[in-house]
Design an enzyme around this catalytic site. Structure first.
Site, PDB file in Angstrom:
ATOM      1  N   LYS A 211       1.089  -1.130  -0.060  1.00 52.76           N
ATOM      2  CA  LYS A 211      -0.100  -0.016  -0.024  1.00 52.76           C
ATOM      3  C   LYS A 211       0.961   1.122  -0.149  1.00 52.76           C
ATOM      4  O   LYS A 211       0.811   2.276  -0.810  1.00 52.76           O
ATOM      5  CB  LYS A 211      -0.936  -0.274   1.202  1.00 52.76           C
ATOM      6  N   GLU A 217      10.523  -4.607   4.541  1.00 53.56           N
ATOM      7  CA  GLU A 217      10.596  -6.047   4.091  1.00 53.56           C
ATOM      8  C   GLU A 217      10.443  -6.216   2.707  1.00 53.56           C
ATOM      9  O   GLU A 217      10.836  -6.828   1.751  1.00 53.56           O
ATOM     10  CB  GLU A 217       9.519  -7.088   4.911  1.00 53.56           C
ATOM     11  N   GLY A 273      -4.692  -1.976   5.290  1.00 54.40           N
ATOM     12  CA  GLY A 273      -4.053  -3.141   4.650  1.00 54.40           C
ATOM     13  C   GLY A 273      -4.567  -4.302   4.769  1.00 54.40           C
ATOM     14  O   GLY A 273      -4.818  -5.139   3.987  1.00 54.40           O
ATOM     15  N   ARG A 274      -5.156  -4.432   6.120  1.00 60.33           N
ATOM     16  CA  ARG A 274      -6.023  -5.740   6.369  1.00 60.33           C
ATOM     17  C   ARG A 274      -7.075  -5.811   5.896  1.00 60.33           C
ATOM     18  O   ARG A 274      -7.884  -6.669   6.220  1.00 60.33           O
ATOM     19  CB  ARG A 274      -5.667  -5.962   7.768  1.00 60.33           C
ATOM     20  N   GLU A 359      -4.763  -6.797  14.848  1.00 57.33           N
ATOM     21  CA  GLU A 359      -4.025  -5.412  14.246  1.00 57.33           C
ATOM     22  C   GLU A 359      -5.237  -4.353  14.305  1.00 57.33           C
ATOM     23  O   GLU A 359      -5.182  -3.260  14.805  1.00 57.33           O
ATOM     24  CB  GLU A 359      -3.528  -5.487  13.045  1.00 57.33           C
ATOM     25  N   HIS A 390      -5.580 -33.370  17.519  1.00 58.03           N
ATOM     26  CA  HIS A 390      -4.762 -34.181  17.907  1.00 58.03           C
ATOM     27  C   HIS A 390      -3.473 -33.273  18.343  1.00 58.03           C
ATOM     28  O   HIS A 390      -2.052 -33.959  18.465  1.00 58.03           O
ATOM     29  CB  HIS A 390      -4.135 -35.284  16.867  1.00 58.03           C
ATOM     30  N   LYS A 510       9.304  -0.759  14.034  1.00 53.68           N
ATOM     31  CA  LYS A 510       9.815  -0.420  12.857  1.00 53.68           C
ATOM     32  C   LYS A 510      10.975   0.600  12.842  1.00 53.68           C
ATOM     33  O   LYS A 510      12.082   0.539  12.403  1.00 53.68           O
ATOM     34  CB  LYS A 510       8.928   0.108  11.775  1.00 53.68           C
TER      35      LYS A 510
HETATM   36  O1  F6P Z   1       2.441  -3.961  10.025  1.00 57.43           O
HETATM   37  C1  F6P Z   1       1.940  -2.776   9.600  1.00 57.43           C
HETATM   38  C2  F6P Z   1       1.378  -2.661   8.087  1.00 57.43           C
HETATM   39  O2  F6P Z   1       1.188  -1.274   7.870  1.00 57.43           O
HETATM   40  C3  F6P Z   1       0.198  -3.389   8.019  1.00 57.43           C
HETATM   41  O3  F6P Z   1      -1.080  -2.731   8.506  1.00 57.43           O
HETATM   42  C4  F6P Z   1       0.004  -3.547   6.535  1.00 57.43           C
HETATM   43  O4  F6P Z   1      -0.775  -4.490   5.872  1.00 57.43           O
HETATM   44  C5  F6P Z   1       1.466  -3.909   6.531  1.00 57.43           C
HETATM   45  O5  F6P Z   1       2.187  -3.285   7.256  1.00 57.43           O
HETATM   46  C6  F6P Z   1       2.094  -3.933   4.984  1.00 57.43           C
HETATM   47  O6  F6P Z   1       2.180  -2.562   4.669  1.00 57.43           O
HETATM   48  P1  F6P Z   1       1.851  -2.017   2.948  1.00 57.43           P
HETATM   49  O7  F6P Z   1       1.214  -2.708   2.169  1.00 57.43           O
HETATM   50  O8  F6P Z   1       2.032  -0.708   2.957  1.00 57.43           O
HETATM   51  O9  F6P Z   1       3.641  -2.631   2.569  1.00 57.43           O
END
Ligand code: F6P
Length: 545
Positions: A211, A217, A273-274, A359, A390, A510
């Site tokens: 987003k 990452e 995002g979620r 979240e 199990h 972060k």
């Molecule tokens: O972990 C925080 C967060 O902002 C989530 O809410 C989001 O889904 C994720 O990081 C990834 O964010 P982006 O889509 O901006 O890379």
């Protein structure tokens, strides 16, 4: 923007009535409740949007439900639902509307954000996604060397990964089987290395899903993907446009990364995002199942949206499930909820729900900046049945903690082979029965069990569960299920008066990680200024490199 202070939830008459009622019924056994009302298994059920919810095996009476609904009314739930659907900026701390529901609004409908109807934009992106997916799936979109694209690698994390992975696994039955789908999320290079180890770069398309297009990452994995691709193409950088597309709200960053914005599928800041798996973030899903099935999934989401928005609170699936969560969280003081799908295709559903629920509702500050004096979001976890039986079910049956469970099951298997489905369904029904009713010491004795073993073989029961029973997994069914939990989470947040749509709690880690990265270099000379534990761990790590 700050909201005006809200009166304390726990001192409201509705809350106090629930507390009084709780004190009266907290020890009543489900055996007793079923004996008192033999029709309960029929009356404590609701049906909506193709889902049948049996909530009779919960520690509630008809009075509990009406008191919970009164609590929901006292926090103006119906108005808050309307505020969400109509684009009010209910994500207060980020000053944003919350309109994942607009992503599945039918063409021709109207959802206004800042004076603009966003539905045409949503459908324009859907059309662009559909045209692209048709080209890739048919082989018309070729890689740089002219080979057909056979491998899709989604690079994203959090909402830009969990939804796509879960949807892919859930809908695997409907996917184009001559294509391979992989998902890279972790910054641990092993994730990338293993996902690509057997792929031919000439046949591989990377979807960079972020987003913000700033998440470390994803950007690190995207850089690595670009290097991998260029190396695989003998150093030819001009291969990028045929092998990289982006899903983002941030055109500037996409372009700075080197992806042509013609190959970008956009979404908007009013999609959290979620809550984004059916936005452009769903491109991998659409590539897997095709545009038509994707639109059926959107139809399922929309059906549940309509149910949530228009059904009276006491017959409303997300409202009932949300209010039951409040009941267990705040009165029984349960800490966790287990989500247990008896459907192998839903194996990643609990993982997806962890971000959605935790979240969203892992907050201790109310919308007006005060601190709650009650528990908020429960811990969600789970695994598909029957595997969990199990493994951890022992604790649910005989442990010391009360763990409400959501069982999810379907009448039909997509792989109807021999007796499997009956055995599967017998198990889910047996589990909720055993949890609710248990087995008394006398019943154990009556089986001839030696006295010393009786306590070990006794099940106290009175352990609550919901059972969701529906026809069969399908794109439409997945949409309904996800929307059910999205709205369930929202209901809880309204009662708790927290912002379910921000996530400030992930920021600190972060920022600290960014500070530490340069300090890990063996050549770093600056003095370490952390606590003694962190300093020592950094020194030790450096010596291990
Ligand atoms: O972990 C925080 C967060 O902002 C989530 O809410 C989001 O889904 C994720 O990081 C990834 O964010 P982006 O889509 O901006 O890379």
């Amino acid at each position: 923007m700050t909201a005006s202070p809200t009166p304390s939830l726990t001192s409201s008459p509705e809350w106090k009535s629930l507390q009084k009622h709780f004190d009266a019924i907290k020890n009543v056994h489900l055996r007793q409740m079923f004996a008192d009302d033999p029709q309960r298994g029929r009356t404590m059920t609701v049906e909506g949007s193709g889902l049948y919810l049996d909530y009779s095996k919960n520690r509630v009476t008809a009075e509990t439900i009406s008191l919970l609904i009164r609590l929901a009314e006292s926090v103006d739930l119906q108005d808050r639902i309307e505020a969400m659907f109509t684009g009010e900026k209910i994500n207060l701390t980020e000053g944003r509307a919350v309109l994942h529901t607009a992503l599945r609004a039918p063409a021709g409908s109207t959802v206004m954000v800042d004076g603009v109807n966003v539905v045409p934009e949503v459908h324009a992106v859907l059309d662009k996604m559909s045209a692209f997916c048709d080209r890739v799936r048919s082989g018309d979109w070729k890689g740089h060397t002219g080979k057909r694209i056979r491998n899709i690698v989604n690079v994203g994390i959090g909402g830009s990964d969990l939804g796509p992975v879960m949807a892919y696994e859930s809908l695997r039955h409907f996917t184009q089987r001559d294509m391979t789908f992989r998902f890279v999320s972790n910054v641990d290079a092993t994730d990338f290395a293993e996902a690509t180890v057997d792929l031919d770069p000439a046949e591989t398309l990377f979807i960079i899903a972020s987003k913000t297009f700033t998440t470390i990452e994803t950007m690190t994995n995207a850089d690595t993907a670009r290097t991998w691709l260029i190396e695989g193409m003998g150093g030819d950088k001009s291969a990028i446009p045929k092998h990289f597309v982006a899903l983002s709200t941030n055109a500037e960053k996409v372009s700075a990364f080197g992806i042509d914005t013609a190959n970008m599928f956009e979404f908007w800041d009013w999609v959290g995002g979620r809550y984004s798996m059916e936005s452009a973030i769903g491109l991998s899903t659409m590539l897997a199942i095709g545009p038509q099935a994707y639109r059926e999934m959107l139809g399922g989401f929309h059906e549940m949206d309509v149910h949530f928005r228009t059904t009276s609170l006491d017959k409303n699936l997300p409202v009932l499930m949300g209010m039951l969560s409040v009941w267990y969280s705040n009165f029984f003081e349960c800490e966790t909820t287990a989500v247990l799908p008896y459907e192998q295709y839903l194996k990643r559903f609990p993982a997806y729900l962890q971000q959605l629920t935790m979240e969203s509702n892992g907050k201790f500050v109310t919308t007006d900046g005060g601190e709650v004096d009650y528990e908020t979001g429960m811990i969600y976890w789970g695994e598909p049945g029957t595997n969990g039986q199990h493994s951890f079910y022992q604790l649910i049956h005989q442990g010391t903690r009360l763990i409400p469970c959501d069982f999810i099951a379907f009448g039909k298997s997509l792989n109807p082979i021999g007796p499997h489905q009956d055995i599967l369904i017998a198990n889910v029904l047996a589990q909720s029965e055993a949890l609710a009713f248990g087995k008394t010491a006398d019943e154990v004795r009556a089986e001839g069990t030696e006295e010393w073993l009786v306590p070990h073989r006794t099940f106290k029961g009175n352990r609550p569960s919901n059972t969701i029973l529906a026809d069969a997994m399908s794109p439409r069914m997945l949409g309904r299920l996800v929307a059910l939990y999205e709205h369930n989470v929202f209901v809880q947040s309204v009662v708790w008066n927290i912002d379910a749509f921000d996530q400030w709690g992930v920021e600190l880690g972060k920022v600290l990680a960014k500070n530490i990265i340069p300090e890990l270099s063996t050549s770093a000379s600056a003095e370490l200024n952390h606590d003694s534990s962190t300093n020592e761990l950094i020194r030790r790590y450096r010596s291990m490199k």
